[in-house]
Design a protein around this motif. Sequence first.
Motif, PDB file in Angstrom:
ATOM      1  N   ARG A  36      76.297 -35.202  28.734  1.00 52.16           N
ATOM      2  CA  ARG A  36      75.707 -34.293  29.619  1.00 52.16           C
ATOM      3  C   ARG A  36      76.337 -34.208  30.761  1.00 52.16           C
ATOM      4  NH1 ARG A  36      69.685 -34.228  30.323  1.00 52.16           N
ATOM      5  NH2 ARG A  36      70.780 -33.083  32.241  1.00 52.16           N
ATOM      6  N   LEU A  37      77.326 -35.089  30.942  1.00 52.34           N
ATOM      7  CA  LEU A  37      78.604 -35.297  31.441  1.00 52.34           C
ATOM      8  C   LEU A  37      79.364 -33.942  31.409  1.00 52.34           C
ATOM      9  CD1 LEU A  37      79.280 -38.144  33.576  1.00 52.34           C
ATOM     10  CD2 LEU A  37      78.299 -36.281  34.465  1.00 52.34           C
ATOM     11  N   ILE A  38      80.095 -33.905  29.471  1.00 54.19           N
ATOM     12  CA  ILE A  38      80.895 -32.782  29.567  1.00 54.19           C
ATOM     13  C   ILE A  38      80.836 -31.311  29.285  1.00 54.19           C
ATOM     14  CG2 ILE A  38      81.780 -32.530  26.596  1.00 54.19           C
ATOM     15  CD1 ILE A  38      82.151 -35.591  25.885  1.00 54.19           C
ATOM     16  N   ILE A  39      78.951 -31.410  29.109  1.00 53.47           N
ATOM     17  CA  ILE A  39      78.266 -30.427  28.752  1.00 53.47           C
ATOM     18  C   ILE A  39      78.362 -30.014  29.968  1.00 53.47           C
ATOM     19  CG2 ILE A  39      76.180 -28.813  28.689  1.00 53.47           C
ATOM     20  CD1 ILE A  39      75.423 -31.184  26.295  1.00 53.47           C
ATOM     21  N   GLY A  40      78.156 -30.492  31.688  1.00 55.39           N
ATOM     22  CA  GLY A  40      78.148 -29.816  32.412  1.00 55.39           C
ATOM     23  C   GLY A  40      79.707 -29.427  32.629  1.00 55.39           C
ATOM     24  N   ALA A  41      80.463 -30.275  32.522  1.00 51.46           N
ATOM     25  CA  ALA A  41      82.189 -29.320  32.774  1.00 51.46           C
ATOM     26  C   ALA A  41      82.488 -28.657  31.317  1.00 51.46           C
ATOM     27  CB  ALA A  41      82.483 -31.149  32.265  1.00 51.46           C
ATOM     28  N   LEU A  42      82.062 -28.538  30.505  1.00 50.17           N
ATOM     29  CA  LEU A  42      81.968 -27.048  29.972  1.00 50.17           C
ATOM     30  C   LEU A  42      81.344 -25.997  30.921  1.00 50.17           C
ATOM     31  CD1 LEU A  42      81.933 -27.900  26.454  1.00 50.17           C
ATOM     32  CD2 LEU A  42      83.802 -27.439  27.772  1.00 50.17           C
ATOM     33  N   ALA A  43      80.369 -26.476  31.418  1.00 52.90           N
ATOM     34  CA  ALA A  43      79.264 -25.550  31.490  1.00 52.90           C
ATOM     35  C   ALA A  43      79.894 -24.747  33.117  1.00 52.90           C
ATOM     36  CB  ALA A  43      78.144 -25.687  32.543  1.00 52.90           C
ATOM     37  N   LEU A  44      80.688 -25.549  34.004  1.00 57.20           N
ATOM     38  CA  LEU A  44      81.575 -25.084  34.856  1.00 57.20           C
ATOM     39  C   LEU A  44      83.068 -24.931  34.224  1.00 57.20           C
ATOM     40  CD1 LEU A  44      81.187 -28.226  37.243  1.00 57.20           C
ATOM     41  CD2 LEU A  44      80.195 -25.906  37.444  1.00 57.20           C
ATOM     42  N   PHE A  45      83.034 -25.187  33.135  1.00 55.77           N
ATOM     43  CA  PHE A  45      84.483 -23.724  32.592  1.00 55.77           C
ATOM     44  C   PHE A  45      84.315 -22.855  32.169  1.00 55.77           C
ATOM     45  CE2 PHE A  45      87.206 -22.730  28.632  1.00 55.77           C
ATOM     46  CZ  PHE A  45      88.237 -22.655  29.930  1.00 55.77           C
ATOM     47  N   PHE A  46      83.192 -22.191  31.425  1.00 54.12           N
ATOM     48  CA  PHE A  46      82.729 -20.830  31.235  1.00 54.12           C
ATOM     49  C   PHE A  46      82.069 -20.572  32.711  1.00 54.12           C
ATOM     50  CE2 PHE A  46      82.236 -23.224  27.592  1.00 54.12           C
ATOM     51  CZ  PHE A  46      82.924 -22.184  26.379  1.00 54.12           C
ATOM     52  N   THR A  64      80.753 -31.991  41.107  1.00 51.13           N
ATOM     53  CA  THR A  64      80.483 -30.778  40.900  1.00 51.13           C
ATOM     54  C   THR A  64      80.102 -31.270  38.963  1.00 51.13           C
ATOM     55  OG1 THR A  64      82.794 -30.308  40.089  1.00 51.13           O
ATOM     56  CG2 THR A  64      81.261 -28.785  42.379  1.00 51.13           C
ATOM     57  N   VAL A  65      81.268 -31.788  38.234  1.00 51.17           N
ATOM     58  CA  VAL A  65      80.690 -32.512  37.023  1.00 51.17           C
ATOM     59  C   VAL A  65      79.440 -32.808  36.902  1.00 51.17           C
ATOM     60  CG1 VAL A  65      81.211 -33.886  35.184  1.00 51.17           C
ATOM     61  CG2 VAL A  65      82.804 -31.766  36.040  1.00 51.17           C
ATOM     62  N   PHE A  66      79.231 -33.885  38.118  1.00 53.31           N
ATOM     63  CA  PHE A  66      78.027 -34.681  38.067  1.00 53.31           C
ATOM     64  C   PHE A  66      76.787 -33.929  38.046  1.00 53.31           C
ATOM     65  CE2 PHE A  66      80.695 -38.660  38.402  1.00 53.31           C
ATOM     66  CZ  PHE A  66      79.653 -39.739  36.991  1.00 53.31           C
ATOM     67  N   VAL A  67      76.264 -33.258  39.215  1.00 53.92           N
ATOM     68  CA  VAL A  67      75.623 -32.103  39.532  1.00 53.92           C
ATOM     69  C   VAL A  67      74.931 -31.587  38.400  1.00 53.92           C
ATOM     70  CG1 VAL A  67      74.850 -30.408  40.850  1.00 53.92           C
ATOM     71  CG2 VAL A  67      76.223 -32.338  42.513  1.00 53.92           C
ATOM     72  N   SER A  68      76.087 -30.397  38.293  1.00 58.29           N
ATOM     73  CA  SER A  68      75.938 -29.209  36.684  1.00 58.29           C
ATOM     74  C   SER A  68      75.202 -30.339  35.480  1.00 58.29           C
ATOM     75  CB  SER A  68      77.158 -28.981  36.707  1.00 58.29           C
ATOM     76  OG  SER A  68      77.979 -30.085  36.440  1.00 58.29           O
TER      77      SER A  68
END
Length: 88
Positions: A36-46, A64-68
């Motif tokens: 989930r944290l990796i997906i959140g980081a990818l969402a912020l990247f995109f 921001t990665v934890f929240v997303s």
Amino acid sequence: MDPILYISLAGVGVCLFFLIGGGKKPFKWAGGFLVRLIIGALALFFLNAFGSVLDYHLPINLVTVFVSGILGIPGVLMLVAVDIFILL
């Protein structure tokens, strides 16, 4: 107390956990959390990649990665709303 004592106690606790046989459930839970944290980081990247067209940037840091990662798409939208309406 000394930090080395804390680290040693944590190491002993982990060793006892493996010796006693804690099961696979904690590892499955931790793996799901990490995904989930990796997906959140990818969402912020995109978001930043597509936001560069509009000159928008949301920093990628631990908070921001934890929240997303925990809240998903609503969490990303909340971060954008906080950034636009409160921080600007």
